[in-house]
Design a protein around this motif. Structure first.
Motif, PDB file in Angstrom:
ATOM      1  N   VAL A 175       0.826  -1.335   0.087  1.00 27.24           N
ATOM      2  CA  VAL A 175      -0.001  -0.003  -0.191  1.00 27.24           C
ATOM      3  C   VAL A 175       0.832   1.122   0.119  1.00 27.24           C
ATOM      4  CG1 VAL A 175      -1.759   1.340   1.445  1.00 27.24           C
ATOM      5  CG2 VAL A 175      -1.938  -1.186   0.998  1.00 27.24           C
ATOM      6  N   ALA A 176       2.105   1.358   0.676  1.00 23.36           N
ATOM      7  CA  ALA A 176       2.738   2.377   0.623  1.00 23.36           C
ATOM      8  C   ALA A 176       3.909   2.639  -0.317  1.00 23.36           C
ATOM      9  CB  ALA A 176       3.464   2.584   2.228  1.00 23.36           C
ATOM     10  N   ILE A 177       4.580   1.607  -0.448  1.00 20.56           N
ATOM     11  CA  ILE A 177       5.756   1.689  -1.473  1.00 20.56           C
ATOM     12  C   ILE A 177       5.452   1.505  -2.988  1.00 20.56           C
ATOM     13  CG2 ILE A 177       7.974   0.719  -2.027  1.00 20.56           C
ATOM     14  CD1 ILE A 177       7.857   1.867   0.914  1.00 20.56           C
ATOM     15  N   GLY A 178       4.324   0.760  -2.963  1.00 18.79           N
ATOM     16  CA  GLY A 178       3.875   0.628  -4.556  1.00 18.79           C
ATOM     17  C   GLY A 178       3.384   1.969  -5.097  1.00 18.79           C
ATOM     18  N   VAL A 195      17.696   7.709  -0.829  1.00 22.21           N
ATOM     19  CA  VAL A 195      17.613   8.037  -2.601  1.00 22.21           C
ATOM     20  C   VAL A 195      16.257   8.907  -2.689  1.00 22.21           C
ATOM     21  CG1 VAL A 195      17.521   7.175  -4.767  1.00 22.21           C
ATOM     22  CG2 VAL A 195      19.100   6.330  -3.376  1.00 22.21           C
ATOM     23  N   LEU A 196      15.159   8.152  -2.030  1.00 20.37           N
ATOM     24  CA  LEU A 196      13.929   9.012  -2.173  1.00 20.37           C
ATOM     25  C   LEU A 196      14.101  10.414  -1.609  1.00 20.37           C
ATOM     26  CD1 LEU A 196      11.152   8.755  -3.116  1.00 20.37           C
ATOM     27  CD2 LEU A 196      10.602   7.951  -0.931  1.00 20.37           C
ATOM     28  N   ALA A 197      14.659  10.676  -0.355  1.00 15.11           N
ATOM     29  CA  ALA A 197      14.473  11.549   0.507  1.00 15.11           C
ATOM     30  C   ALA A 197      15.326  12.862   0.068  1.00 15.11           C
ATOM     31  CB  ALA A 197      14.744  11.338   2.025  1.00 15.11           C
ATOM     32  N   ALA A 198      16.566  12.320  -0.574  1.00 17.09           N
ATOM     33  CA  ALA A 198      17.617  13.159  -0.693  1.00 17.09           C
ATOM     34  C   ALA A 198      17.571  13.492  -2.298  1.00 17.09           C
ATOM     35  CB  ALA A 198      18.900  12.770  -0.280  1.00 17.09           C
ATOM     36  N   VAL A 246       6.780   0.159   6.957  1.00 14.70           N
ATOM     37  CA  VAL A 246       7.105  -0.867   6.461  1.00 14.70           C
ATOM     38  C   VAL A 246       8.509  -1.465   7.188  1.00 14.70           C
ATOM     39  CG1 VAL A 246       8.028  -1.884   4.378  1.00 14.70           C
ATOM     40  CG2 VAL A 246       6.307  -0.472   4.184  1.00 14.70           C
ATOM     41  N   PRO A 247       9.609  -0.487   7.587  1.00 19.39           N
ATOM     42  CA  PRO A 247      10.425  -1.270   8.282  1.00 19.39           C
ATOM     43  C   PRO A 247      10.060  -1.345   9.643  1.00 19.39           C
ATOM     44  CG  PRO A 247      11.039   1.061   7.400  1.00 19.39           C
ATOM     45  CD  PRO A 247       9.891   0.845   6.577  1.00 19.39           C
ATOM     46  N   VAL A 248       9.272  -0.535  10.193  1.00 17.58           N
ATOM     47  CA  VAL A 248       8.919  -0.645  11.340  1.00 17.58           C
ATOM     48  C   VAL A 248       8.370  -1.913  11.753  1.00 17.58           C
ATOM     49  CG1 VAL A 248       7.121   0.104  13.290  1.00 17.58           C
ATOM     50  CG2 VAL A 248       8.515   1.810  12.026  1.00 17.58           C
ATOM     51  N   PHE A 249       7.328  -2.442  10.780  1.00 20.35           N
ATOM     52  CA  PHE A 249       6.710  -3.830  11.079  1.00 20.35           C
ATOM     53  C   PHE A 249       7.786  -4.738  10.819  1.00 20.35           C
ATOM     54  CE2 PHE A 249       2.822  -1.133  11.419  1.00 20.35           C
ATOM     55  CZ  PHE A 249       2.384  -1.782  12.675  1.00 20.35           C
ATOM     56  N   GLY A 250       8.518  -4.453   9.784  1.00 19.40           N
ATOM     57  CA  GLY A 250       9.613  -5.489   9.333  1.00 19.40           C
ATOM     58  C   GLY A 250      10.543  -5.827  10.483  1.00 19.40           C
ATOM     59  N   CYS A 295       3.935  11.022  -4.247  1.00 21.84           N
ATOM     60  CA  CYS A 295       5.317  10.569  -3.478  1.00 21.84           C
ATOM     61  C   CYS A 295       5.652  10.855  -2.191  1.00 21.84           C
ATOM     62  CB  CYS A 295       6.158  11.104  -4.594  1.00 21.84           C
ATOM     63  SG  CYS A 295       6.338  10.299  -6.213  1.00 21.84           S
ATOM     64  N   GLN A 296       5.111  12.400  -1.664  1.00 23.33           N
ATOM     65  CA  GLN A 296       5.649  12.976  -0.548  1.00 23.33           C
ATOM     66  C   GLN A 296       4.702  12.175   0.562  1.00 23.33           C
ATOM     67  OE1 GLN A 296       4.456  16.999  -1.433  1.00 23.33           O
ATOM     68  NE2 GLN A 296       6.412  17.591  -1.135  1.00 23.33           N
ATOM     69  N   VAL A 297       3.469  11.866   0.378  1.00 23.93           N
ATOM     70  CA  VAL A 297       2.492  11.369   1.353  1.00 23.93           C
ATOM     71  C   VAL A 297       2.671   9.799   1.573  1.00 23.93           C
ATOM     72  CG1 VAL A 297       0.054  10.674   1.806  1.00 23.93           C
ATOM     73  CG2 VAL A 297       0.637  12.866   1.178  1.00 23.93           C
ATOM     74  N   TYR A 298       2.899   9.119   0.491  1.00 21.65           N
ATOM     75  CA  TYR A 298       3.254   7.574   0.681  1.00 21.65           C
ATOM     76  C   TYR A 298       4.925   7.285   1.132  1.00 21.65           C
ATOM     77  CZ  TYR A 298      -1.417   6.461  -0.776  1.00 21.65           C
ATOM     78  OH  TYR A 298      -2.606   6.098  -1.212  1.00 21.65           O
ATOM     79  N   ALA A 299       5.642   8.225   0.823  1.00 24.65           N
ATOM     80  CA  ALA A 299       6.998   8.253   1.429  1.00 24.65           C
ATOM     81  C   ALA A 299       7.076   8.162   2.844  1.00 24.65           C
ATOM     82  CB  ALA A 299       7.773   9.305   1.033  1.00 24.65           C
TER      83      ALA A 299
END
Length: 154
Positions: A15-18, A96-99, A64-68, A54-58
């Protein structure tokens, strides 16, 4: 509990990364349309929307990593090599996404709206960084599926 955490982790990834990977990939060609026809309000609205997605779903992608981590901890695999590599690649994708991706999208939007200083080369560089971001996520996805040393038999 492991199954629940894993399910939330996978759902969050889908839902988020896709949407980030798709919207980020669509942004450079959409921005080129704006550069070719600056008076096209529909094209400009599309670029704005893609950047906002992109901003919102980022931000949502942080789940994702929290639950990972929670899943890996529950499974007792935090020290496994495949997971450490996945964590490093995930962190690199976030950087890469943020910077590189989001700031360049913003700069292209500002240039397209303001002084017109954005050129086609800027969209090509953005497409390259977006491709790197997508490749990192694809690699993480493959590692999550294959999981070297997994006891699932995969």
């Amino acid at each position: 509990m492991t199954k629940f955490l894993l399910a939330v982790h996978v759902i969050a990834a889908i839902v988020a990364i896709g949407p980030v990977t798709v919207a980020a990939s669509m942004f450079p060609p959409a921005a080129r349309k704006v550069l070719e026809a600056p008076d096209d309000t529909s094209a400009l609205a599309t670029v704005r929307l893609l950047h906002r997605i992109c901003q919102v779903y980022a931000v949502a992608g942080a789940a994702v990593p929290v639950f990972g981590f929670a899943t890996a901890s529950d499974m007792g695999v935090l020290g496994d090599t495949w997971l450490i590599v996945s964590i490093v690649l995930t962190a690199l994708a976030a950087v890469v996404l943020a910077a590189l991706v989001l700031p360049r999208q913003g700069a292209i939007l500002e240039g397209a709206l303001g002084d017109g200083t954005v050129d086609r080369a800027a969209t090509v560089r953005l497409a390259m960084f977006t491709g790197i971001f997508n490749l990192l996520w694809a690699t993480v996805t493959v590692l999550m599926i294959i999981r070297p040393g997994s006891t699932t038999g995969a």
